[in-house]
Write a protein that holds these residues in place. Sequence first.
Motif, PDB file in Angstrom:
ATOM      1  N   GLY A   1      80.251  44.173 101.129  1.00 37.85           N
ATOM      2  CA  GLY A   1      79.392  44.243 102.248  1.00 37.85           C
ATOM      3  C   GLY A   1      79.039  45.628 103.224  1.00 37.85           C
ATOM      4  O   GLY A   1      79.499  45.861 104.234  1.00 37.85           O
ATOM      5  N   VAL A   2      78.972  46.600 102.175  1.00 32.44           N
ATOM      6  CA  VAL A   2      79.109  47.497 102.775  1.00 32.44           C
ATOM      7  C   VAL A   2      77.736  48.713 101.652  1.00 32.44           C
ATOM      8  O   VAL A   2      77.288  47.959 100.587  1.00 32.44           O
ATOM      9  CB  VAL A   2      80.390  48.561 101.737  1.00 32.44           C
ATOM     10  N   LEU A   3      77.475  49.459 102.356  1.00 30.17           N
ATOM     11  CA  LEU A   3      75.862  50.117 102.363  1.00 30.17           C
ATOM     12  C   LEU A   3      76.571  51.250 102.960  1.00 30.17           C
ATOM     13  O   LEU A   3      76.808  52.140 103.328  1.00 30.17           O
ATOM     14  CB  LEU A   3      74.509  49.390 102.590  1.00 30.17           C
ATOM     15  N   VAL A   4      76.281  52.137 101.521  1.00 33.18           N
ATOM     16  CA  VAL A   4      76.389  53.955 101.609  1.00 33.18           C
ATOM     17  C   VAL A   4      74.872  54.685 101.738  1.00 33.18           C
ATOM     18  O   VAL A   4      74.078  53.921 100.353  1.00 33.18           O
ATOM     19  CB  VAL A   4      76.812  54.102  99.826  1.00 33.18           C
TER      20      VAL A   4
ATOM     21  N   GLY B   1      69.884  52.923 112.399  1.00 29.98           N
ATOM     22  CA  GLY B   1      69.618  52.043 112.752  1.00 29.98           C
ATOM     23  C   GLY B   1      69.532  50.424 112.009  1.00 29.98           C
ATOM     24  O   GLY B   1      70.092  48.915 112.264  1.00 29.98           O
ATOM     25  N   LEU B   2      70.766  50.834 110.284  1.00 32.59           N
ATOM     26  CA  LEU B   2      70.744  49.773 109.655  1.00 32.59           C
ATOM     27  C   LEU B   2      71.973  48.890 110.373  1.00 32.59           C
ATOM     28  O   LEU B   2      72.590  48.321 110.194  1.00 32.59           O
ATOM     29  CB  LEU B   2      70.896  50.623 108.279  1.00 32.59           C
ATOM     30  N   ALA B   3      73.151  49.771 110.917  1.00 32.02           N
ATOM     31  CA  ALA B   3      74.475  49.492 111.514  1.00 32.02           C
ATOM     32  C   ALA B   3      73.957  48.580 112.550  1.00 32.02           C
ATOM     33  O   ALA B   3      74.543  47.178 112.641  1.00 32.02           O
ATOM     34  CB  ALA B   3      75.479  50.560 111.218  1.00 32.02           C
ATOM     35  N   ALA B   4      73.037  48.933 113.232  1.00 32.95           N
ATOM     36  CA  ALA B   4      72.645  48.087 114.881  1.00 32.95           C
ATOM     37  C   ALA B   4      72.348  46.712 114.045  1.00 32.95           C
ATOM     38  O   ALA B   4      72.428  45.839 114.698  1.00 32.95           O
ATOM     39  CB  ALA B   4      71.620  49.209 115.620  1.00 32.95           C
ATOM     40  N   ALA B   5      71.447  46.772 112.993  1.00 30.95           N
ATOM     41  CA  ALA B   5      70.777  45.503 112.557  1.00 30.95           C
ATOM     42  C   ALA B   5      71.606  44.754 112.123  1.00 30.95           C
ATOM     43  O   ALA B   5      71.294  43.801 111.969  1.00 30.95           O
ATOM     44  CB  ALA B   5      69.391  46.404 112.063  1.00 30.95           C
ATOM     45  N   LEU B   6      72.477  44.921 111.083  1.00 31.36           N
ATOM     46  CA  LEU B   6      73.242  44.936 110.299  1.00 31.36           C
ATOM     47  C   LEU B   6      74.131  44.136 110.867  1.00 31.36           C
ATOM     48  O   LEU B   6      75.664  43.407 110.856  1.00 31.36           O
ATOM     49  CB  LEU B   6      74.004  45.531 109.311  1.00 31.36           C
ATOM     50  N   ASP B   7      74.726  44.677 112.283  1.00 29.92           N
ATOM     51  CA  ASP B   7      75.468  44.296 113.443  1.00 29.92           C
ATOM     52  C   ASP B   7      76.950  45.006 111.963  1.00 29.92           C
ATOM     53  O   ASP B   7      78.255  43.966 112.303  1.00 29.92           O
ATOM     54  CB  ASP B   7      75.985  42.792 113.211  1.00 29.92           C
ATOM     55  N   ALA B   8      76.789  45.720 112.106  1.00 27.63           N
ATOM     56  CA  ALA B   8      77.778  46.801 111.200  1.00 27.63           C
ATOM     57  C   ALA B   8      78.696  47.699 111.781  1.00 27.63           C
ATOM     58  O   ALA B   8      78.311  48.167 113.070  1.00 27.63           O
ATOM     59  CB  ALA B   8      77.842  46.730 110.080  1.00 27.63           C
ATOM     60  N   SER B   9      79.852  48.169 111.315  1.00 29.02           N
ATOM     61  CA  SER B   9      80.990  49.015 111.128  1.00 29.02           C
ATOM     62  C   SER B   9      80.018  50.528 110.429  1.00 29.02           C
ATOM     63  O   SER B   9      79.232  50.879 109.700  1.00 29.02           O
ATOM     64  CB  SER B   9      82.217  49.209 111.198  1.00 29.02           C
ATOM     65  N   TYR B  10      80.414  52.011 110.901  1.00 32.50           N
ATOM     66  CA  TYR B  10      79.819  53.076 110.634  1.00 32.50           C
ATOM     67  C   TYR B  10      80.464  54.023 110.461  1.00 32.50           C
ATOM     68  O   TYR B  10      82.140  53.797 111.232  1.00 32.50           O
ATOM     69  CB  TYR B  10      79.102  53.965 111.516  1.00 32.50           C
TER      70      TYR B  10
ATOM     71  N   PRO C   1      90.113  62.712  96.764  1.00 27.69           N
ATOM     72  CA  PRO C   1      89.869  61.110  97.490  1.00 27.69           C
ATOM     73  C   PRO C   1      90.383  60.289  97.589  1.00 27.69           C
ATOM     74  O   PRO C   1      89.587  59.762  98.689  1.00 27.69           O
ATOM     75  CB  PRO C   1      89.930  61.833  96.096  1.00 27.69           C
ATOM     76  N   GLN C   2      91.070  61.089  97.566  1.00 27.60           N
ATOM     77  CA  GLN C   2      92.450  59.084  98.058  1.00 27.60           C
ATOM     78  C   GLN C   2      92.344  59.164  99.240  1.00 27.60           C
ATOM     79  O   GLN C   2      92.697  57.905  99.732  1.00 27.60           O
ATOM     80  CB  GLN C   2      94.265  60.013  98.053  1.00 27.60           C
ATOM     81  N   ARG C   3      92.218  59.968  99.725  1.00 26.31           N
ATOM     82  CA  ARG C   3      91.848  59.784 101.852  1.00 26.31           C
ATOM     83  C   ARG C   3      90.936  59.820 101.459  1.00 26.31           C
ATOM     84  O   ARG C   3      90.075  59.322 103.082  1.00 26.31           O
ATOM     85  CB  ARG C   3      92.518  61.664 102.612  1.00 26.31           C
ATOM     86  N   LEU C   4      89.559  59.291 100.928  1.00 30.98           N
ATOM     87  CA  LEU C   4      88.247  58.913 100.891  1.00 30.98           C
ATOM     88  C   LEU C   4      88.248  56.647 100.655  1.00 30.98           C
ATOM     89  O   LEU C   4      87.294  56.776 100.441  1.00 30.98           O
ATOM     90  CB  LEU C   4      87.773  59.480 100.356  1.00 30.98           C
ATOM     91  N   ALA C   5      89.138  56.841 100.799  1.00 36.32           N
ATOM     92  CA  ALA C   5      88.880  54.968 100.172  1.00 36.32           C
ATOM     93  C   ALA C   5      88.298  54.144 100.910  1.00 36.32           C
ATOM     94  O   ALA C   5      88.124  54.660 102.413  1.00 36.32           O
ATOM     95  CB  ALA C   5      90.290  54.223 100.789  1.00 36.32           C
ATOM     96  N   LEU C   6      87.555  53.694 101.299  1.00 33.00           N
ATOM     97  CA  LEU C   6      86.851  52.804 101.834  1.00 33.00           C
ATOM     98  C   LEU C   6      87.662  51.977 103.203  1.00 33.00           C
ATOM     99  O   LEU C   6      88.295  51.205 102.660  1.00 33.00           O
ATOM    100  CB  LEU C   6      85.954  51.742 101.743  1.00 33.00           C
ATOM    101  N   PRO C   7      86.964  51.809 104.284  1.00 29.49           N
ATOM    102  CA  PRO C   7      88.194  51.604 104.915  1.00 29.49           C
ATOM    103  C   PRO C   7      87.539  50.230 105.378  1.00 29.49           C
ATOM    104  O   PRO C   7      86.603  49.733 104.503  1.00 29.49           O
ATOM    105  CB  PRO C   7      87.415  52.076 106.900  1.00 29.49           C
ATOM    106  N   GLU C   8      88.263  48.989 105.937  1.00 25.73           N
ATOM    107  CA  GLU C   8      88.569  48.201 106.006  1.00 25.73           C
ATOM    108  C   GLU C   8      87.173  47.078 106.338  1.00 25.73           C
ATOM    109  O   GLU C   8      86.786  45.817 106.059  1.00 25.73           O
ATOM    110  CB  GLU C   8      89.651  47.259 106.762  1.00 25.73           C
ATOM    111  N   PRO C   9      86.406  47.724 107.750  1.00 29.00           N
ATOM    112  CA  PRO C   9      85.730  47.128 108.663  1.00 29.00           C
ATOM    113  C   PRO C   9      84.251  46.287 108.087  1.00 29.00           C
ATOM    114  O   PRO C   9      83.857  47.140 107.385  1.00 29.00           O
ATOM    115  CB  PRO C   9      84.986  47.351 109.510  1.00 29.00           C
ATOM    116  N   ARG C  10      83.816  45.233 107.505  1.00 30.77           N
ATOM    117  CA  ARG C  10      82.930  44.547 106.938  1.00 30.77           C
ATOM    118  C   ARG C  10      81.881  44.048 107.829  1.00 30.77           C
ATOM    119  O   ARG C  10      83.105  43.034 108.850  1.00 30.77           O
ATOM    120  CB  ARG C  10      83.194  43.428 105.773  1.00 30.77           C
ATOM    121  N   PRO C  11      80.949  43.992 107.990  1.00 29.50           N
ATOM    122  CA  PRO C  11      79.819  44.827 106.753  1.00 29.50           C
ATOM    123  C   PRO C  11      80.405  46.923 107.576  1.00 29.50           C
ATOM    124  O   PRO C  11      80.517  46.517 109.001  1.00 29.50           O
ATOM    125  CB  PRO C  11      78.061  44.547 107.073  1.00 29.50           C
TER     126      PRO C  11
END
Length: 214
Positions: free
Chosen positions: A4-7, A23-32, A86-96
């Motif tokens: 559910g994540v795209l980097v 463009g992808l966040a909108a098309a995928l209905d994702a968070s950014y 790096p510990q402060r850079l864990a991926l946040p929860e929302p998906r996609p």
Amino acid sequence: MTAGVLVVTGTDTGIGKTVVAAGLAAALDASYWKPIQAGTEEGTDSLSVAELTGLPAHRILPEAYRLGLPASPHLAAEAEGLAIEPQRLALPEPRPLVVEGAGGVMVPVRRDPPLFMADLFAVWRAPVLLVARSGLGTINHSLTSLLALRQKGVRVAGLLMVGDAHPDNEGIVPALGGLPYFGRLPLLDSLGEASLREAIARHIDIAAIREAMA
Ligand SMILES: Nc1ncnc2c1ncn2[C@@H]1O[C@H](COP(=O)(O)OP(=O)(O)O)[C@@H](O)[C@H]1O
Ligand SMILES: [Mg+2]
């Protein structure tokens, strides 16, 4: 692998990562999410994404680091007397979730001990999209970026180009790189929410990107 994540990374700064990510966040209905923003005076990528997508504010997640200096993250952090942890850079929860890296893949986020953007991608274990220019120079920049990503153990989901049509580059880079090609986003005369949405729908293989994120 993190589903559910795209980097979104790129071969360079200014290559079109923010526009593609929007463009992808909108098309995928994702968070950014832009984890590290270096240079906050002349606007931020999160603000650009808000303008280019009309995504509700809660879907644009706060940056972990907002650094004033428009420089490599390691230097922008040092200028504020801190080191990126790096510990402060864990991926946040929302998906996609669409995540935008800073600069390219071998940009240092910390000087000593060295830590690169690609190291963060490896820790996140999420598929990475490489954004590259379509024109001259892209073969070298794309293939060297791919080598670096793979050497770090990053799974590269595919390639997306930005710019004018260049059939040979659009064929040879995915072929020599051995990775999927998701299409080319042309340069839009008037870049806005509607024109970007339309261009992404027309030129980019969203179904393949969605599959790569599954
Ligand atoms: N497809 C496009 N059409 C028109 N302008 C674009 C396009 N892609 C990028 N740009 C412009 O190029 C500049 C750099 O793009 P940006 O997405 O901010 O790059 P990056 O995030 O890689 O630094 C911005 O001014 C942006 O508006
Ligand atoms: Mg950007």
